[in-house]
Design a protein around this motif. Structure first.
Motif, PDB file in Angstrom:
ATOM      1  N   LYS A 127     -22.647 -62.837  23.186  1.00  8.78           N
ATOM      2  CA  LYS A 127     -22.253 -62.285  24.493  1.00  8.78           C
ATOM      3  C   LYS A 127     -22.958 -60.948  24.741  1.00  8.78           C
ATOM      4  CE  LYS A 127     -18.316 -60.813  27.226  1.00  8.78           C
ATOM      5  NZ  LYS A 127     -16.901 -60.487  27.236  1.00  8.78           N
ATOM      6  N   ASP A 128     -23.021 -60.097  23.717  1.00  5.05           N
ATOM      7  CA  ASP A 128     -23.658 -58.784  23.860  1.00  5.05           C
ATOM      8  C   ASP A 128     -25.175 -58.888  23.978  1.00  5.05           C
ATOM      9  OD1 ASP A 128     -21.180 -57.564  23.718  1.00  5.05           O
ATOM     10  OD2 ASP A 128     -21.395 -56.969  21.619  1.00  5.05           O
ATOM     11  N   ASP A 129     -25.793 -59.707  23.125  1.00  2.00           N
ATOM     12  CA  ASP A 129     -27.251 -59.780  23.051  1.00  2.00           C
ATOM     13  C   ASP A 129     -27.852 -60.828  23.975  1.00  2.00           C
ATOM     14  OD1 ASP A 129     -26.921 -57.917  21.066  1.00  2.00           O
ATOM     15  OD2 ASP A 129     -27.491 -59.246  19.414  1.00  2.00           O
ATOM     16  N   GLY A 130     -27.068 -61.814  24.366  1.00  2.00           N
ATOM     17  CA  GLY A 130     -27.588 -62.950  25.123  1.00  2.00           C
ATOM     18  C   GLY A 130     -28.059 -64.045  24.179  1.00  2.00           C
ATOM     19  N   PRO A 131     -28.176 -65.260  24.679  1.00  2.00           N
ATOM     20  CA  PRO A 131     -28.542 -66.383  23.811  1.00  2.00           C
ATOM     21  C   PRO A 131     -30.024 -66.435  23.424  1.00  2.00           C
ATOM     22  CG  PRO A 131     -28.234 -67.147  26.046  1.00  2.00           C
ATOM     23  CD  PRO A 131     -27.852 -65.693  26.031  1.00  2.00           C
ATOM     24  N   MET A 132     -30.851 -65.648  24.113  1.00  2.00           N
ATOM     25  CA  MET A 132     -32.288 -65.648  23.833  1.00  2.00           C
ATOM     26  C   MET A 132     -32.737 -64.250  23.419  1.00  2.00           C
ATOM     27  SD  MET A 132     -33.066 -68.799  24.505  1.00  2.00           S
ATOM     28  CE  MET A 132     -34.835 -68.845  24.602  1.00  2.00           C
ATOM     29  N   GLN A 133     -33.788 -64.186  22.571  1.00  2.00           N
ATOM     30  CA  GLN A 133     -34.365 -62.919  22.138  1.00  2.00           C
ATOM     31  C   GLN A 133     -35.872 -62.992  22.236  1.00  2.00           C
ATOM     32  OE1 GLN A 133     -32.956 -62.298  18.113  1.00  2.00           O
ATOM     33  NE2 GLN A 133     -31.452 -60.826  18.859  1.00  2.00           N
ATOM     34  N   ASN A 134     -36.462 -61.836  22.435  1.00  2.00           N
ATOM     35  CA  ASN A 134     -37.913 -61.749  22.413  1.00  2.00           C
ATOM     36  C   ASN A 134     -38.372 -61.635  20.963  1.00  2.00           C
ATOM     37  OD1 ASN A 134     -38.287 -61.758  25.228  1.00  2.00           O
ATOM     38  ND2 ASN A 134     -37.734 -59.599  25.322  1.00  2.00           N
ATOM     39  N   SER A 135     -39.459 -62.299  20.679  1.00  2.00           N
ATOM     40  CA  SER A 135     -40.062 -62.214  19.353  1.00  2.00           C
ATOM     41  C   SER A 135     -41.570 -62.179  19.527  1.00  2.00           C
ATOM     42  CB  SER A 135     -39.644 -63.426  18.500  1.00  2.00           C
ATOM     43  OG  SER A 135     -40.353 -64.580  18.903  1.00  2.00           O
ATOM     44  N   PRO A 136     -42.318 -61.888  18.464  1.00  2.00           N
ATOM     45  CA  PRO A 136     -43.784 -61.893  18.582  1.00  2.00           C
ATOM     46  C   PRO A 136     -44.331 -63.251  19.048  1.00  2.00           C
ATOM     47  CG  PRO A 136     -43.120 -60.822  16.550  1.00  2.00           C
ATOM     48  CD  PRO A 136     -41.881 -61.403  17.160  1.00  2.00           C
ATOM     49  N   GLN A 137     -43.579 -64.304  18.811  1.00  2.00           N
ATOM     50  CA  GLN A 137     -44.009 -65.642  19.224  1.00  2.00           C
ATOM     51  C   GLN A 137     -43.502 -66.018  20.619  1.00  2.00           C
ATOM     52  OE1 GLN A 137     -42.299 -65.191  16.175  1.00  2.00           O
ATOM     53  NE2 GLN A 137     -44.222 -64.982  15.058  1.00  2.00           N
ATOM     54  N   GLY A 138     -42.802 -65.113  21.279  1.00  2.93           N
ATOM     55  CA  GLY A 138     -42.250 -65.397  22.609  1.00  2.93           C
ATOM     56  C   GLY A 138     -40.723 -65.437  22.562  1.00  2.93           C
ATOM     57  N   ARG A 139     -40.119 -65.963  23.610  1.00  2.11           N
ATOM     58  CA  ARG A 139     -38.657 -66.049  23.676  1.00  2.11           C
ATOM     59  C   ARG A 139     -38.148 -67.100  22.699  1.00  2.11           C
ATOM     60  NH1 ARG A 139     -35.440 -62.833  26.320  1.00  2.11           N
ATOM     61  NH2 ARG A 139     -34.191 -64.416  27.304  1.00  2.11           N
ATOM     62  N   ARG A 140     -37.140 -66.724  21.961  1.00  2.00           N
ATOM     63  CA  ARG A 140     -36.542 -67.611  20.956  1.00  2.00           C
ATOM     64  C   ARG A 140     -35.028 -67.583  21.098  1.00  2.00           C
ATOM     65  NH1 ARG A 140     -40.413 -70.433  17.842  1.00  2.00           N
ATOM     66  NH2 ARG A 140     -42.267 -69.170  17.956  1.00  2.00           N
TER      67      ARG A 140
END
Length: 111
Positions: A52-65
């Motif tokens: 809930k705080d971070d969201g279901p997706m994150q940015n990474s060097p390979q793109g959204r994960r």
């Protein structure tokens, strides 16, 4: 006498603990399964708060994960379902048939 819930469990875990033990008398091995279910419910709550705080997706060097907590949340939900199934508590809705638990088999070679 009703056993105490696991130390450090949250309100959500205590609700599960009390809901089951207020309704059913459990053997020692079933109380151990319930303890693990309570711990799992608490872990699920913590993981849901992270997502809930971070969201279901994150940015990474390979793109959204997908956030790693989403995968762990899915795994913990599977564990919880299996733990609750192991307790074999009947469904609240009496009109629904209660199925035999999966994975219970007789011993081969016994007469």
């Amino acid at each position: 006498m009703k056993p105490k819930p696991p130390p450090g469990c949250t309100a959500v875990g205590r609700r599960l603990w009390n809901a089951v033990l207020d309704e059913y008398e459990l053997d020692t091995h079933e109380v151990a399964v319930l303890r693990e279910a309570v711990r799992t419910v608490d872990q699920i709550e913590q993981l849901q708060a992270v997502v809930k705080d971070d969201g279901p997706m994150q940015n990474s060097p390979q793109g959204r994960r997908v956030h790693p907590a989403v995968s762990e949340l899915r795994q913990q939900r599977i564990v919880l379902a299996r733990l609750l199934a192991a307790l074999n508590i009947p469904a609240e809705d009496a009109s629904r048939p209660v199925r035999a638990p999966r994975g219970v088999y007789g011993i081969r070679g016994s007469a």
